[in-house]
Scaffold this active site. Structure first.
Site, mmCIF file in Angstrom:
data_model
loop_
_atom_site.group_PDB
_atom_site.id
_atom_site.type_symbol
_atom_site.label_atom_id
_atom_site.label_comp_id
_atom_site.label_asym_id
_atom_site.label_seq_id
_atom_site.Cartn_x
_atom_site.Cartn_y
_atom_site.Cartn_z
ATOM 1 C CB SER A 1 -0.900 0.019 1.234
ATOM 2 O OG SER A 1 -1.612 -1.184 1.341
HETATM 3 N N1 SAH Z 1 -0.486 -5.216 4.017
HETATM 4 C C1 SAH Z 1 0.224 -5.517 2.800
HETATM 5 C C2 SAH Z 1 -0.511 -5.097 1.540
HETATM 6 C C3 SAH Z 1 -1.460 -6.116 1.204
HETATM 7 S S1 SAH Z 1 -2.237 -6.148 -0.358
HETATM 8 C C4 SAH Z 1 1.610 -4.930 2.810
HETATM 9 O O1 SAH Z 1 1.968 -4.222 3.762
HETATM 10 O O2 SAH Z 1 2.359 -5.200 1.868
HETATM 11 C C5 SAH Z 1 -3.556 -7.203 0.183
HETATM 12 C C6 SAH Z 1 -3.164 -8.631 0.486
HETATM 13 O O3 SAH Z 1 -4.320 -9.280 0.980
HETATM 14 C C7 SAH Z 1 -2.729 -9.420 -0.728
HETATM 15 O O4 SAH Z 1 -1.454 -9.963 -0.499
HETATM 16 C C8 SAH Z 1 -3.778 -10.500 -0.844
HETATM 17 O O5 SAH Z 1 -3.287 -11.735 -1.316
HETATM 18 C C9 SAH Z 1 -4.269 -10.614 0.573
HETATM 19 N N2 SAH Z 1 -5.613 -11.198 0.749
HETATM 20 C C10 SAH Z 1 -6.698 -11.052 -0.046
HETATM 21 N N3 SAH Z 1 -7.754 -11.737 0.456
HETATM 22 C C11 SAH Z 1 -7.304 -12.324 1.612
HETATM 23 C C12 SAH Z 1 -7.925 -13.155 2.590
HETATM 24 N N4 SAH Z 1 -9.206 -13.535 2.499
HETATM 25 N N5 SAH Z 1 -7.180 -13.560 3.640
HETATM 26 C C13 SAH Z 1 -5.887 -13.193 3.749
HETATM 27 N N6 SAH Z 1 -5.246 -12.421 2.860
HETATM 28 C C14 SAH Z 1 -5.942 -11.986 1.802
#
Ligand code: SAH
Length: 242
Positions: free
Chosen positions: A93
């Site tokens: 993000s």
């Molecule tokens: N917090 C992260 C950014 C995440 S982007 C950082 O600091 O880099 C969102 C992430 O959520 C992605 O990696 C995606 O695979 C994950 N995601 C999506 N649906 C999810 C779910 N149901 N449970 C766990 N992770 C999930």
């Protein structure tokens, strides 16, 4: 000779824990990124309800080595105030959004924090910088594994990564002082609200994929759940079988 040894010792002392020392070539870029975050907060003060974030939040963002969490070929952009691709169609993000979400969580040292959507592990590292015990769930196993390795290599021992569907939280480690969801959901997952302590805070982007979502702040106080819309945002969707 003796003077230079003393200098070395001083440099070590000044570097302190978690810091990369005076040699970190990314330090100026990181300071600049923090200034841009502060400017963004001023710009959005009406929506977010404050014109400055907690000093501890900014210090945590000022310490965490974001360049370690982005793909090697994008390192030169690591301290730009924008999201970056991390593979598998996912993104790390925008730093301003990470800082804002962290600040809303109001994390104190020793808090238990759940993150849904580990991605690169960067948000988890920021929470750990604030002294939290972090439990983070990632649905793409390869990303979970990579984040686990990155966090371990950097010495973030207070973070535990699990691969799985974070919609259902992490029952074994509940209740949590704070929960942060870093993928957009059409609704607020009830298991996450249930796993919050009374007085706990949840921050989550709510809305459909490929449209503007709202960052929502949820506060659970003695049986009552209050929500507040904070800011329009764009996140990758929360996937999984729910
Ligand atoms: N917090 C992260 C950014 C995440 S982007 C950082 O600091 O880099 C969102 C992430 O959520 C992605 O990696 C995606 O695979 C994950 N995601 C999506 N649906 C999810 C779910 N149901 N449970 C766990 N992770 C999930």
């Amino acid at each position: 000779m003796r003077a230079s040894i003393l200098c070395l010792a001083m440099a070590c002392l000044l570097a302190g824990p978690g810091s990369q020392g005076s040699e970190d070539p990314y330090a100026p870029a990181r300071r600049q990124m923090v200034r841009e975050i502060e400017a963004d907060v001023v710009q959005t003060r009406r929506e977010v309800g404050t014109k400055s974030l907690d000093r501890r939040t900014l210090e945590a963002v000022g310490r965490a080595p974001r360049h370690e969490f982005v793909p090697a070929e994008l390192r030169r952009f690591a301290y730009d105030n924008r999201p970056l691709p991390i593979g598998f169609g996912q993104t790390i993000s925008q730093p301003y959004i990470v800082a804002l979400m962290t600040d809303l969580l109001g994390v104190e040292a020793g808090d238990r924090v759940l993150e849904v959507g580990t991605g690169s592990g960067y948000q988890a590292a920021i929470l750990a910088e604030l002294g939290a015990r972090v439990y983070t769930v990632e649905i793409i196993p390869q990303l979970a594994e990579r984040a686990r390795l990155t966090l371990a290599r950097l010495g973030y021992r207070a973070v535990e990564v699990r691969d799985g569907d974070g919609y259902y939280g992490w029952e074994e480690h509940a209740p949590f002082d704070a929960v942060v969801v870093t993928a957009a959901s059409g609704h607020i997952p009830q298991p996450l609200v249930r796993q919050l302590k009374p007085g706990g805070r949840l921050v989550i982007p709510v809305g459909g994929p490929f449209m503007t979502q709202e960052l929502v702040f949820v506060e659970k106080t003695a049986g009552v759940v209050r929500t507040r819309q904070v800011l329009p945002v764009v996140f990758v969707p929360l996937t999984g079988g729910h």
